[in-house]
Design a protein around this motif. Structure first.
Motif, PDB file in Angstrom:
ATOM      1  N   UNK A   1      -0.812  47.255 -26.576  1.00  0.00           N
ATOM      2  CA  UNK A   1      -1.093  46.254 -25.539  1.00  0.00           C
ATOM      3  C   UNK A   1      -0.219  45.013 -25.712  1.00  0.00           C
ATOM      4  N   UNK A   2      -0.003  44.606 -26.964  1.00  0.00           N
ATOM      5  CA  UNK A   2       0.858  43.442 -27.228  1.00  0.00           C
ATOM      6  C   UNK A   2       2.293  43.746 -26.811  1.00  0.00           C
ATOM      7  N   UNK A   3       2.783  44.915 -27.207  1.00  0.00           N
ATOM      8  CA  UNK A   3       4.153  45.307 -26.838  1.00  0.00           C
ATOM      9  C   UNK A   3       4.303  45.450 -25.335  1.00  0.00           C
ATOM     10  N   UNK A   4       3.268  45.985 -24.691  1.00  0.00           N
ATOM     11  CA  UNK A   4       3.314  46.164 -23.235  1.00  0.00           C
ATOM     12  C   UNK A   4       3.427  44.823 -22.521  1.00  0.00           C
ATOM     13  N   UNK A   5       2.730  43.815 -23.044  1.00  0.00           N
ATOM     14  CA  UNK A   5       2.764  42.505 -22.392  1.00  0.00           C
ATOM     15  C   UNK A   5       4.109  41.799 -22.579  1.00  0.00           C
ATOM     16  N   UNK A   6       4.827  42.125 -23.663  1.00  0.00           N
ATOM     17  CA  UNK A   6       6.105  41.467 -23.936  1.00  0.00           C
ATOM     18  C   UNK A   6       7.319  42.323 -23.562  1.00  0.00           C
ATOM     19  N   UNK A   7       7.287  43.607 -23.902  1.00  0.00           N
ATOM     20  CA  UNK A   7       8.471  44.450 -23.719  1.00  0.00           C
ATOM     21  C   UNK A   7       8.266  45.590 -22.726  1.00  0.00           C
ATOM     22  N   UNK A   8       7.005  45.880 -22.384  1.00  0.00           N
ATOM     23  CA  UNK A   8       6.622  47.019 -21.543  1.00  0.00           C
ATOM     24  C   UNK A   8       6.837  48.346 -22.267  1.00  0.00           C
ATOM     25  N   UNK A   9       6.395  49.410 -21.624  1.00  0.00           N
ATOM     26  CA  UNK A   9       6.464  50.753 -22.208  1.00  0.00           C
ATOM     27  C   UNK A   9       7.557  51.531 -21.491  1.00  0.00           C
ATOM     28  N   UNK A  10       8.544  52.001 -22.241  1.00  0.00           N
ATOM     29  CA  UNK A  10       9.661  52.711 -21.618  1.00  0.00           C
ATOM     30  C   UNK A  10      10.043  53.948 -22.419  1.00  0.00           C
ATOM     31  N   UNK A  11       9.862  55.098 -21.804  1.00  0.00           N
ATOM     32  CA  UNK A  11      10.298  56.347 -22.426  1.00  0.00           C
ATOM     33  C   UNK A  11      11.815  56.407 -22.552  1.00  0.00           C
ATOM     34  N   UNK A  12      12.535  55.924 -21.543  1.00  0.00           N
ATOM     35  CA  UNK A  12      13.998  55.985 -21.561  1.00  0.00           C
ATOM     36  C   UNK A  12      14.592  55.206 -22.727  1.00  0.00           C
ATOM     37  N   UNK A  13      13.928  54.125 -23.129  1.00  0.00           N
ATOM     38  CA  UNK A  13      14.415  53.312 -24.242  1.00  0.00           C
ATOM     39  C   UNK A  13      13.827  53.741 -25.582  1.00  0.00           C
ATOM     40  N   UNK A  14      12.694  54.472 -25.537  1.00  0.00           N
ATOM     41  CA  UNK A  14      11.924  54.766 -26.759  1.00  0.00           C
ATOM     42  C   UNK A  14      11.704  53.466 -27.529  1.00  0.00           C
ATOM     43  N   UNK A  15      11.280  52.428 -26.808  1.00  0.00           N
ATOM     44  CA  UNK A  15      11.119  51.104 -27.412  1.00  0.00           C
ATOM     45  C   UNK A  15       9.838  51.033 -28.234  1.00  0.00           C
ATOM     46  N   UNK A  16       9.590  49.870 -28.821  1.00  0.00           N
ATOM     47  CA  UNK A  16       8.433  49.708 -29.706  1.00  0.00           C
ATOM     48  C   UNK A  16       7.128  49.979 -28.980  1.00  0.00           C
TER      49      UNK A  16
END
Length: 522
Positions: A372-387
């Motif tokens: 939830x914290x990451x979603x609020x700051x960086x969002x959820x992205x499969x293409x980036x495989x981000x945090x």
């Protein structure tokens, strides 16, 4: 079936059909996975009820009908009624337990203990097999109109059922990696020897995976098969991602002890997110820039590698938690706890599985907060495989493992309770047998010991035995179906029939190899 449009127009329609989707809510993705847990309880108890009347092959058919077909239905025509499906499955499960309890003869044959007695963890086997099965269902179902578009892969940000496939696959492999079982305090060999050994071990796998990836790329190009470019890139694909991740993780584990895997994973994910956010890589990957060289053409596949490497190390940490919990289980049986409250004393017993279930649920809650914290700051992205995406996969994995372990504990409790009844009946029968026919009683006892409620289904064991082969074979089957059938114009009933036959063929081929004990290690 003839297409009302040309082959090229149909290919463009297919690509548009699987592109530009925004996903759904995380709660709905988790809900979509709940029938899997219910199906294990339903199938295990149903097989226990009918065990005296079912042949081995009949049991496999029952397993397929009660565990795979509900998944197909929930991913397609019953996608809006998943809760109702779960309620029905659990209701039948409760009925099965009542039937087992009402049959004294059946109860006497249910013997067992409330903890795993082998090094294999049934709930981990179930998780890895279900990851494979759900992925194979989705890769073909997404081409039919009965598959809801909200479950297709997201284009930029968001949560989706199909987005979880590659992440769950990497984490499932990490759970059973050698590093997850390595509890030595220091290395047995130096850095150079360890690196050489790790490179030799992963070389064959990487070469085969790269060959599969290149083979798939060539086949797609020459067959004119539809291609979702923003999934991995123009030439990149799932198999190449697995090969590169395996290569990097083998090099890193040669340097860093596996007990630091959690810190290593978090550090890699943090640095990956920081570099993407500060160096403009995020905008470059998600933008509409030209794909005029290898790097720009495959920017999604390349940029996601560090994220998957970090996810793999977090998975090793979860695997270490699981294996360390059971490490000394051969010396400990059930542990007791006594609580005094208002003058009353309460006693309860628990074991390693119950303790691990609590640990995994706490990790799931922590991972959910991180998501939830990451979603609020960086969002959820499969293409980036981000945090954010990696934390979401950890949340999903630990949630599934918690429920699967809970289902295993429930089955253990049924076995244990039945074992208590069995011991009481044993003494009564023994007294009679001493006077009548002891040999007959002993023969019946040996026969009854073979009848236990199964905690892991045979088809799950089979899929786990040759997991990558199962996925590769399913990919080939998916390609053949798309070449022979115009999936966009297929009616609902025909689509369900095709999906059922497709899964039956995929599971059967893997089951035959499993029964013949033929491993195909890719």
């Amino acid at each position: 079936m003839e297409s009302p449009v040309s082959k090229e127009q149909y290919r463009l329609q297919q690509e548009a059909f699987v592109s530009n989707h925004g996903g759904t809510t995380p709660q709905e993705v988790i809900l979509m996975l709940m029938p899997n847990i219910c199906s294990i309880l339903l199938t295990s108890t149903t097989l226990a009820v009918f065990r005296r009347y079912s042949h081995r092959n009949v049991s496999v058919v029952l397993e397929f009908a009660l565990s795979v077909i509900p998944n197909i239905l929930c991913c397609t025509v019953f996608s809006e009624h998943v809760s109702s499906v779960c309620i029905v499955m659990m209701s039948i499960t409760v009925l099965n337990i009542i039937l087992l309890g009402s049959r004294g003869a059946n109860l006497s044959s249910l013997t067992g203990v409330m903890r795993p007695v082998t090094s294999k963890r049934p709930f981990v086997t179930n998780f890895r097999a279900l990851t494979n099965i759900i992925s194979t269902i989705c890769i073909l179902a997404v081409d039919f109109r009965i598959f809801p578009r909200k479950f297709a892969k997201t284009e930029v940000f968001g949560y989706s059922l199909m987005d979880t496939g590659v992440g769950l696959f990497i984490l499932a492999n990490a759970l059973v990696a050698p590093e997850a079982r390595d509890f030595s305090s220091h290395r047995q060999a130096g850095f150079r020897e360890t690196l050489t050994k790790n490179m030799k071990n992963c070389f064959r796998s990487c070469i085969l995976l790269l060959a599969l990836g290149l083979g798939r790329c060539v086949a797609v190009e020459y067959s004119g098969y539809q291609k979702h470019v923003t999934e991995y890139g123009v030439h990149w694909n799932f198999f190449i991602t697995l090969a590169v991740v395996k290569l990097f993780t083998s090099m890193i584990t040669s340097t860093v002890n596996s007990k630091y895997s959690l810190l290593s994973g978090i550090w890699i994910l943090g640095m990956h997110e920081y570099i993407m956010s500060t160096k403009g890589l995020k905008q470059w990957v998600l933008g509409d820039g030209p794909r005029d060289d290898f790097i720009s053409a495959n920017r999604e596949g390349l940029i996601s590698v560090p994220g998957y490497v970090g996810l793999y190390f977090v998975g090793i940490a979860v695997g270490r938690l699981i294996h360390s919990t059971y490490q000394n289980s051969h010396t400990k049986l059930n542990m007791n706890i006594s609580v005094k409250l208002f003058g009353f004393e309460f006693q309860a017993s628990y074991n390693e599985s119950m303790l691990l279930c609590i640990k995994l649920s706490l990790i799931s809650a922590q991972a959910c907060i991180a998501t939830l914290i990451c979603d609020s700051y960086f969002k959820i992205s499969r293409r980036l495989a981000n945090a954010g995406y990696c934390m979401w996969i950890v949340t999903l994995t630990t949630t599934m493992l918690t429920f699967l372990l809970l289902a295993e504990v429930i089955l253990d409790i049924i076995n244990y309770a039945a074992g208590e009844t069995y011991n009481e009946n044993k003494m009564k029968k023994l007294r009679r047998s001493l006077r009548l026919n002891l040999k007959k009683y002993v023969d019946n006892e040996e026969e009854n010991k073979e009848c236990i409620i199964k905690r892991s289904l045979e088809i799950f064991e089979a899929v786990n035995y040759n997991g990558l082969f199962f996925f590769l074979f399913s990919n080939i089957m998916t390609g053949l179906v798309n070449m022979l059938v115009y999936t966009l114009y297929t009616e609902r009933l025909a689509a369900l029939l095709i999906l059922t036959v497709y899964m039956a063929v995929s599971v059967s081929s893997t089951l035959i190899l499993y029964r013949l004990q033929i491993p195909i290690k890719l």
